[in-house]
Design an enzyme around this catalytic site. Structure first.
Site, PDB file in Angstrom:
ATOM      1  N   LEU A   1       0.343  89.785  14.292  1.00  0.00           N
ATOM      2  CA  LEU A   1       2.091  90.113  13.718  1.00  0.00           C
ATOM      3  C   LEU A   1       2.580  88.780  14.265  1.00  0.00           C
ATOM      4  O   LEU A   1       3.113  88.569  15.557  1.00  0.00           O
ATOM      5  CB  LEU A   1       2.956  91.402  14.261  1.00  0.00           C
ATOM      6  CG  LEU A   1       3.949  91.510  13.749  1.00  0.00           C
ATOM      7  CD1 LEU A   1       3.629  91.894  13.040  1.00  0.00           C
ATOM      8  CD2 LEU A   1       4.534  92.588  14.202  1.00  0.00           C
ATOM      9  N   HIS A   2       2.749  88.077  13.402  1.00  0.00           N
ATOM     10  CA  HIS A   2       2.328  86.580  14.059  1.00  0.00           C
ATOM     11  C   HIS A   2       3.238  85.885  12.875  1.00  0.00           C
ATOM     12  O   HIS A   2       3.241  85.613  11.614  1.00  0.00           O
ATOM     13  CB  HIS A   2       1.373  85.737  14.266  1.00  0.00           C
ATOM     14  CG  HIS A   2       2.274  83.961  14.868  1.00  0.00           C
ATOM     15  ND1 HIS A   2       2.870  84.201  16.038  1.00  0.00           N
ATOM     16  CD2 HIS A   2       1.642  83.066  14.389  1.00  0.00           C
ATOM     17  CE1 HIS A   2       2.901  82.838  16.842  1.00  0.00           C
ATOM     18  NE2 HIS A   2       2.359  82.029  15.193  1.00  0.00           N
ATOM     19  N   ALA A   3       4.735  84.481  12.651  1.00  0.00           N
ATOM     20  CA  ALA A   3       4.830  84.504  12.190  1.00  0.00           C
ATOM     21  C   ALA A   3       5.402  84.529  11.025  1.00  0.00           C
ATOM     22  O   ALA A   3       6.325  85.683  10.701  1.00  0.00           O
ATOM     23  CB  ALA A   3       4.287  82.160  11.876  1.00  0.00           C
TER      24      ALA A   3
ATOM     25  N   PRO B   1       3.986  87.262   9.006  1.00  0.00           N
ATOM     26  CA  PRO B   1       4.354  88.507   9.016  1.00  0.00           C
ATOM     27  C   PRO B   1       4.856  89.534   9.768  1.00  0.00           C
ATOM     28  O   PRO B   1       5.854  90.427   9.493  1.00  0.00           O
ATOM     29  CB  PRO B   1       2.882  88.934   9.341  1.00  0.00           C
ATOM     30  CG  PRO B   1       1.776  87.948   9.170  1.00  0.00           C
ATOM     31  CD  PRO B   1       2.434  86.547   9.083  1.00  0.00           C
TER      32      PRO B   1
END
Length: 88
Positions: free
Chosen positions: A14-16, A18
């Site tokens: 769950l990075h950038a 998303p």
């Protein structure tokens, strides 16, 4: 109040991108929406809060929604996770 657990399926976690998509979806609703991971809770409408958790692929977390449009909000978030391959 509605609570549901999800597991990250996206390789990047769950990075950038998303995380941005999740914040944008959550911001469409008036309900209070929190993400709980490793005993920490953050406001899902805060990109810095979501990013600060560093949730990786395979991690399990909870979405907690409280408000008059909570069911609609949970459906929207579930659809985002499924359609974008973020979590299940």
């Amino acid at each position: 109040m509605i609570t549901r657990q999800f597991t990250i399926t996206a390789e990047v976690g769950l990075h950038a991108r998303p995380a941005t998509q999740l914040v944008q979806e959550a911001s469409r609703y008036s309900s209070h929406i929190e993400l709980e991971y490793n005993e920490k809770k953050v406001n899902v409408k805060s990109i810095m809060g979501v990013m600060s958790l560093g949730i990786a692929q395979g991690a399990t977390f909870s979405i907690i929604i409280d408000g008059h449009d909570e069911e609609e909000a949970m459906k929207g978030i579930e659809a985002l996770f499924t359609n974008e391959g973020i979590a299940e």
